[in-house]
Design a protein around this motif. Structure first.
Motif, PDB file in Angstrom:
ATOM      1  N   LEU A   1      -3.722  11.635  -0.526  1.00  0.00           N
ATOM      2  CA  LEU A   1      -2.943  10.610  -1.208  1.00  0.00           C
ATOM      3  C   LEU A   1      -1.746  10.193  -0.349  1.00  0.00           C
ATOM      4  O   LEU A   1      -1.439   9.004  -0.233  1.00  0.00           O
ATOM      5  N   LYS A   2      -1.073  11.164   0.212  1.00  0.00           N
ATOM      6  CA  LYS A   2       0.094  10.844   1.029  1.00  0.00           C
ATOM      7  C   LYS A   2      -0.311  10.161   2.330  1.00  0.00           C
ATOM      8  O   LYS A   2       0.406   9.279   2.829  1.00  0.00           O
ATOM      9  N   TYR A   3      -1.460  10.548   2.874  1.00  0.00           N
ATOM     10  CA  TYR A   3      -1.945   9.894   4.089  1.00  0.00           C
ATOM     11  C   TYR A   3      -2.265   8.426   3.817  1.00  0.00           C
ATOM     12  O   TYR A   3      -2.057   7.565   4.681  1.00  0.00           O
ATOM     13  N   ALA A   4      -2.793   8.140   2.621  1.00  0.00           N
ATOM     14  CA  ALA A   4      -3.086   6.746   2.270  1.00  0.00           C
ATOM     15  C   ALA A   4      -1.812   5.912   2.220  1.00  0.00           C
ATOM     16  O   ALA A   4      -1.834   4.716   2.517  1.00  0.00           O
ATOM     17  N   LEU A   5      -0.686   6.534   1.847  1.00  0.00           N
ATOM     18  CA  LEU A   5       0.587   5.818   1.825  1.00  0.00           C
ATOM     19  C   LEU A   5       1.175   5.665   3.215  1.00  0.00           C
ATOM     20  O   LEU A   5       1.699   4.601   3.568  1.00  0.00           O
ATOM     21  N   TYR A   6       1.099   6.741   4.008  1.00  0.00           N
ATOM     22  CA  TYR A   6       1.726   6.761   5.332  1.00  0.00           C
ATOM     23  C   TYR A   6       0.766   7.370   6.353  1.00  0.00           C
ATOM     24  O   TYR A   6       0.851   8.566   6.662  1.00  0.00           O
TER      25      TYR A   6
ATOM     26  N   GLY B   1       0.792  -1.233   0.000  1.00  0.00           N
ATOM     27  CA  GLY B   1       0.000   0.000   0.000  1.00  0.00           C
ATOM     28  C   GLY B   1       0.813   1.265   0.000  1.00  0.00           C
ATOM     29  O   GLY B   1       0.246   2.357   0.114  1.00  0.00           O
ATOM     30  N   LYS B   2       2.139   1.192  -0.152  1.00  0.00           N
ATOM     31  CA  LYS B   2       2.996   2.377  -0.073  1.00  0.00           C
ATOM     32  C   LYS B   2       3.450   2.849  -1.451  1.00  0.00           C
ATOM     33  O   LYS B   2       4.549   3.384  -1.598  1.00  0.00           O
ATOM     34  N   LEU B   3       2.621   2.636  -2.439  1.00  0.00           N
ATOM     35  CA  LEU B   3       2.961   3.064  -3.794  1.00  0.00           C
ATOM     36  C   LEU B   3       1.723   3.647  -4.457  1.00  0.00           C
ATOM     37  O   LEU B   3       0.668   3.024  -4.476  1.00  0.00           O
ATOM     38  N   LEU B   4       1.865   4.848  -5.010  1.00  0.00           N
ATOM     39  CA  LEU B   4       0.789   5.496  -5.759  1.00  0.00           C
ATOM     40  C   LEU B   4       1.084   5.336  -7.239  1.00  0.00           C
ATOM     41  O   LEU B   4       2.065   5.876  -7.748  1.00  0.00           O
ATOM     42  N   ALA B   5       0.246   4.578  -7.942  1.00  0.00           N
ATOM     43  CA  ALA B   5       0.374   4.431  -9.388  1.00  0.00           C
ATOM     44  C   ALA B   5      -0.404   5.547 -10.067  1.00  0.00           C
ATOM     45  O   ALA B   5      -1.555   5.812  -9.721  1.00  0.00           O
ATOM     46  N   VAL B   6       0.241   6.207 -11.037  1.00  0.00           N
ATOM     47  CA  VAL B   6      -0.378   7.314 -11.764  1.00  0.00           C
ATOM     48  C   VAL B   6      -0.379   6.954 -13.253  1.00  0.00           C
ATOM     49  O   VAL B   6       0.545   7.295 -13.995  1.00  0.00           O
TER      50      VAL B   6
END
Length: 887
Positions: A408-413, A220-225
Motif C-alpha cells: 500500500l505504501k509503495y503504491a503511494l510512494y 495517487g498519493k492518498l489511500l482511501a479506507v
C-alpha cells in the motif's frame, strides 16, 4: 538502397497492425518489498501493524507519540482535533502541514526508511465526521452527494478533497462510508447522512466516482479506507450497532458496494478499493440461528473469517487487500474486554483483532491521558514482538500482513523516495480552500436539493414584499477541536444574510425575526425568563423551520412535531416552510400536509444555506429526488429505480461505441457465429439511467422455426450487452425486455450461409404515457427521447475496412482504363499520360479523404470514399485525354 527502403516501409506498415503493449516491469515492486522485509528488524515489522492516536498537540517534539515512532517503529498516525492533535482554527492548514512533515522526517531518520500513514477522518458534514474544517473546503455529507444523482459532480468534489489532503501531507483518508440505508429509521439511530443512499448499485456508482476523484486530485498519493465493512446500513443503535442479518443477506445487499469497488481496476491495474475499515457491529442470526449473536465483527474471527472466505472478497484479499480495525478504545470493544475492576485488556483485544483478519490495528481512544495511552500502546506492541519471536505461525501471519501494508505504501510512494514522501509548503494556498473547490461544492449542492412537498406541477408560493417571516433555527452547537469554542451548526448570521441576499432586497430586515428551537421551546413551556414569542407568531405571514435531525440528546430538536402536531393554534393560516439540513426528519404525513413547502439538502455546511435561500425565492428549482426511501410521503426508492414501463428500449448490434440505434448495420453473420447485441439507454421512472445491474432479457424468434433465449444481461451505466449465438439460417428477430419496460426496438437479421447480412431496425410506436402518481418532481437531467430511426448518413458502398479500400481501387483503375481509351484516340503518349495522372489523382484524393476522416470524423463518410476518389480519377484522366495541348 531502394530495396532496403521498400523493405523498411513494408515492415513498418506491418507493425502498425500488431497489438503492441508496453512491457511490464519485472520484479520492481516485488523485489523492493522482499529486500525491504529482509532488512527490517522485528520491531520495525511488528510496528508496521499499528496506527496510533494520542491526545495532545503532536507538533511538539516531546509528545509521547514521538517516542512510539522511534522506539516502537509504529506504521502510522491518525490525527484527531477532538483529542487536541491540532487546532481547527485559522492556521489549521499550515499546522497540519507542519505535523505531517515533521512526522515523515522523523521516520526518515530511521533505518530502513518506511513512510508513515498519516490519516484523518474526513467524511463530510462538518465535525465530528470531518476532522479538518478550518481553512478547508466545506465538504458536503455523503447523502448530499448521493442526492445529486450526478457522478461527474461527485467526482469533482472528490478531486478537490484529494488535492487539499495531498497539499497538507495527509495520505490516509478514513472514508467515505459505503453503508446502504435500506429502511431509514432515524428514531432508532440509523446511518443518518453518512451514506450515499439506499440502493447498493447506486452507492457503488457514486462511491466509484468519489474515489476516482480522490485518486486524481491526490495524484495517487492518498489511500482511501471506506467503512464500515461489511456494511452497517441495516444496523441500528446510536452507540452499539446491532443488526439481524445472515451472511447471505450481507452478500446480496450490504456487501455489494464493497465487492463492486474491490473488483474495479484503476489505470495501474490495482483495485480502486485497496483497504477497508472493519465494523464494530454485532449481528444476530449471522450463522443461521436467531439466538446466536456475533461479537463485534472486528474481533470475531469466525464471523469475519466467513466474510473473507466469500469468493469475491477472497480474491481481493489475495491480491493485497488490507483490513483496518476500528479504534480499540471503541465502547463496544471496551465493554467486551473489560475486567470486573474496569481495566481493559487491550493486548487481548489487539490479538483477537489481528487473528480475526485485520492487518492494521488502530490503537486509538485507549486513555484520556496521552502518557498512559502511550504506555498501553507500547505494551501491546511489545506483546506482539514477543509472540513474533516465539510463535512461527504468528510470525508468518505478521510477515504476510506487513507485506500487504508495504505494498500500500509503495503504491503511494514508489521506491520510498523522501522527495515524494515529504509534503511541500509550496503552493499550499493555491491548493486549499480555493474558489474552484468551493464552486465544485456549490454545483453539487445545487443538484442535491429535493422538494418533498408539494409535488404537483404548480410552483410553490414565494415570500413577497411586506410579508413578515419568522425563522426558527435548530440552535445546536459543536466544537471543531478540543480547544475550539462552541459554534452553531446553523449560524443565524449566515442564514439571515443569505435570505436577504437571495430575496434581492425584497425582504425588509425589520420584517425578519429569528429564534432558536431552544428559545421557542422555552416560550411554549412558559419557562422563567423565556421570551414572549406570541406576537411574532401572530404577525408572521411565513414561518421558516430550519431543522437538523431529531435526536434524544437534544430535546429541543422535537419542536417541529410540537408546532405541527399540538400547537397548531400558533401556525394556523401561516405559510410554513420546512428545511431539512440533516438526516431525514421523521415528520408524519399529517404534519407534512400542513406545510406550504418541504425541502431537504441533507447537509448543514454554510453553502447549503445559501442554496436553500435561493430556492425559497425561485432562483433555483429543485430537480433532484431523495436517495433514500421516505414512507411518510409514499416515496419508495426501489420502485422509482425500476425501468420506466412507458419507454421504448433502443436496440443495436455490433460495437456500441460510435453507433446509433436505428441504423441498418452491415454485419458479416453466418451460422455458428455470435452477434453482439446491446440495449439502452434504459431509464427509470424518474428519467435517470437505471442502476447498474438491472437485468435485461433478450429473446429471438426465427420466422417459422421457433425461438431462442432468453439471454439475460445486466446494465452498466444504462446499457446492457450480450453475445447471441446464431445457430441456423433464416430471418431472426431480436427484442429486449427489462421489467416492467416491455417494449423495445426489434432487430431483424437475415442470416444466409457465408454471405454478409444486413440488420434492419424496426421501431415500434411510442407508447402513450399514462399519468403516474409520484411524490417527487420528475427530473429533467436525462429525458427519454421519443425513439425514432436515426444514425449516420448511409453511403452507397460499405463503410468499413477493406471493402472501402477495394471498391476505391476498383473504381480508380476502371476510370484510369477509360482515360487510356480516350487518350489513345490522339496518341499512345497522350493515353499513357492520361492514365498515369488519373491513377495518381484518384489515389491522392483517397488518401486525403481518409486522413481527413480521422481528424474530423463524420458518420457515413467512408461509404462515399470509393465514389469520390473514382470521380476525381475520371475527371483528371478525362481532361488530360481530351483537352487540346498547345504546341
Amino acid at each position: 538502397m531502394s530495396r532496403w527502403i521498400r523493405w523498411t516501409l513494408a515492415i513498418a506498415l506491418a507493425m502498425e497492425f500488431l497489438p503492441l503493449t508496453p512491457a511490464k516491469a519485472q520484479g520492481g515492486e516485488d523485489e523492493f518489498i522482499a529486500r525491504l522485509l529482509a532488512r527490517m528488524p522485528t520491531e520495525a515489522k511488528v510496528g508496521q501493524l499499528f496506527l496510533v492516536t494520542l491526545s495532545g498537540p503532536i507538533v511538539r517534539p516531546d509528545h509521547p507519540l514521538r517516542a512510539l515512532l522511534t522506539e516502537q517503529r509504529i506504521g502510522g498516525v491518525i490525527l484527531s482535533p477532538e483529542q487536541g492533535n491540532f487546532a481547527n482554527l485559522g492556521n489549521a492548514p499550515s499546522e497540519l502541514l507542519s505535523i505531517t512533515l515533521s512526522l515523515q522526517q522523523q521516520a526518515a531518520a530511521l533505518t530502513p526508511f518506511i513512510p508513515l500513514f498519516v490519516g484523518l477522518r474526513q467524511q463530510g458534514d462538518g465535525p465530528p465526521f470531518s476532522a479538518w474544517t478550518a481553512g478547508a473546503m466545506p465538504l458536503p455529507s455523503p447523502m448530499a452527494l448521493g442526492a445529486t444523482w450526478d457522478p461527474e459532480r461527485v467526482q469533482a468534489v472528490g478531486q478537490a478533497l484529494g488535492e487539499e489532503l495531498q497539499a497538507v501531507g495527509v495520505n490516509l483518508l478514513l472514508g467515505p462510508p459505503l453503508e446502504v440505508l435500506l429502511e431509514p429509521r432515524p428514531d432508532m439511530g440509523d446511518a443518518s447522512v453518512q451514506t450515499f443512499g439506499g440502493d447498493p448499485q447506486w452507492v457503488s456508482r457514486i462511491a466509484r466516482a468519489y474515489l476516482d476523484g480522490l485518486l486524481a486530485g491526490s495524484e495517487g498519493k492518498l489511500l482511501a479506507v471506506p467503512g464500515s465493512f461489511p456494511g452497517e446500513g441495516r444496523a441500528y443503535g446510536r452507540g452499539k450497532r446491532t443488526a439481524v442479518l445472515t451472511k447471505e443477506d450481507l452478500a446480496t445487499f450490504d456487501l455489494v458496494p464493497f465487492m463492486e469497488l474491490m473488483r474495479t481496476p484503476t489505470e495501474t491495474g490495482r483495485p480502486l478499493l485497496r483497504a477497508v475499515q472493519v465494523s464494530t457491529m454485532r449481528i444476530r442470526g449471522f450463522g443461521g440461528s436467531a439466538q446466536e449473536w456475533t461479537r463485534p465483527i472486528a474481533v470475531d474471527g469466525n464471523a469475519l473469517g466467513a466474510l473473507l472466505a466469500l469468493p469475491e472478497i477472497k480474491a481481493w484479499r489475495e491480491g493485497g487487500g488490507v483490513l483496518l480495525s476500528p479504534p480499540l478504545g471503541h465502547p463496544a470493544i471496551r465493554e467486551l474486554y473489560a475486567s470486573e475492576q474496569g481495566e481493559i485488556d487491550f493486548r487481548r483485544a489487539a490479538l483477537d483483532a489481528f487473528l480475526a483478519g485485520n492487518d492494521l490495528i488502530w490503537l486509538g481512544e485507549l486513555h484520556a491521558d496521552p502518557s498512559e495511552a502511550a504506555r498501553q500502546a507500547a505494551a501491546v506492541i511489545r506483546f506482539f514482538s514477543e509472540k513474533y519471536s516465539t510463535d512461527l505461525a504468528f510470525q508468518n501471519q505478521v510477515n504476510s500482513a506487513v507485506a500487504r501494508i508495504l505494498r500500500l505504501k509503495y503504491a503511494l510512494y514508489p521506491g520510498f523516495a523522501t522527495g515524494a514522501v515529504f509534503p511541500s509548503p509550496q503552493g499550499l494556498r493555491q491548493a486549499v480552500g480555493t474558489s474552484a473547490h468551493l464552486q465544485a461544492v456549490r454545483q453539487a449542492l445545487e443538484s442535491a436539493v429535493v422538494r418533498l412537498h408539494p409535488t404537483g406541477p404548480n410552483p410553490p408560493p414565494i415570500p413577497q414584499a411586506g410579508e413578515p417571516i419568522l425563522v426558527l433555527v435548530d440552535g445546536r452547537t459543536v466544537r471543531a477541536c478540543a480547544a475550539c469554542p462552541e459554534q452553531p451548526l446553523l449560524p443565524i448570521e449566515i442564514l439571515t444574510q443569505t435570505l436577504w441576499t437571495a430575496s434581492g432586497g425584497v425582504i425588509d430586515p425589520t420584517q425578519l425575526s429569528v429564534h432558536t428551537f431552544e428559545e421557542t421551546m422555552a416560550f411554549l413551556a412558559q419557562a422563567p425568563g423565556a421570551p414572549d414569542l406570541r406576537p411574532e407568531f401572530e404577525r408572521a405571514a411565513w414561518i421558516l423551520i430550519a431543522a437538523l435531525d431529531e435526536h434524544p440528546a437534544h430535546p429541543a430538536s422535537s419542536l417541529p412535531h410540537l408546532l405541527l402536531g399540538e400547537r397548531t393554534d400558533l401556525v394556523i393560516r401561516k405559510k410554513i416552510v420546512f428545511w431539512g439540513f440533516g438526516a431525514l426528519y421523521p415528520l408524519s404525513p399529517r404534519e407534512i400536509a400542513r406545510l406550504a413547502r418541504y425541502e431537504a439538502i441533507w447537509t448543514h455546511i454554510p453553502p447549503a444555506m445559501e442554496i436553500m435561500a435561493r430556492g425559497l425565492f425561485g432562483m433555483l428549482i429543485p430537480r433532484s429526488r431523495p436517495p433514500i426511501a421516505i414512507p411518510a410521503i409514499g416515496y419508495d426508492l426501489a420502485d422509482r429505480l425500476r425501468p420506466d414501463p412507458n419507454q421504448v428500449i433502443p436496440l443495436g448490434a455490433g460495437p456500441r461505441e460510435g453507433t446509433t440505434s436505428g441504423t441498418p448495420t452491415p454485419v458479416a453473420v453466418q451460422v455458428g457465429q455470435a452477434l453482439r447485441v446491446w440495449a439502452g439507454p434504459i431509464y427509470d421512472r424518474d428519467g435517470y439511467l437505471v442502476p447498474d445491474g438491472t437485468p435485461v432479457s433478450f429473446t429471438g424468434i426465427y420466422t417459422g422455426q421457433g425461438s431462442i433465449g432468453p439471454f439475460v444481461a445486466r446494465t452498466r451505466e444504462g446499457f446492457a450487452e450480450i453475445d447471441i449465438p446464431l445457430d441456423r439460417e433464416g430471418l431472426l428477430e431480436i427484442r429486449a425486455v427489462s421489467e416492467p419496460a416491455r417494449l423495445s426496438y426489434r432487430l431483424q437479421i437475415q442470416i444466409e450461409k457465408n454471405r454478409p447480412g444486413r440488420i434492419a431496425t424496426v421501431v415500434p410506436p411510442t407508447p402513450t404515457r399514462l399519468p403516474e402518481p409520484t411524490m417527487v418532481p420528475t427530473p429533467v437531467l436525462s429525458p427519454t427521447p421519443t425513439p425514432r430511426p436515426t444514425g449516420p448518413i448511409a453511403g452507397p458502398f460499405p463503410s468499413s475496412g477493406w471493402p472501402v479500400f477495394g471498391w476505391s481501387n476498383l473504381l480508380i483503375i476502371g476510370f484510369g482504363a477509360i482515360a487510356f481509351a480516350l487518350g489513345q484516340r490522339r496518341s499512345l503518349d497522350r493515353a499513357l499520360r492520361a492514365t498515369l495522372l488519373s491513377l495518381i489523382a484518384g489515389w491522392v484524393s483517397y488518401t486525403l479523404l481518409t486522413l481527413g476522416q480521422t481528424v474530423l470524423p463524420i458518420p457515413g463518410v467512408r461509404g462515399f470514399l470509393p465514389l469520390a476518389s473514382g470521380s476525381v480519377a475520371l475527371l483528371v484522366g478525362g481532361l488530360t485525354a481530351l483537352l487540346p495541348v498547345e504546341d
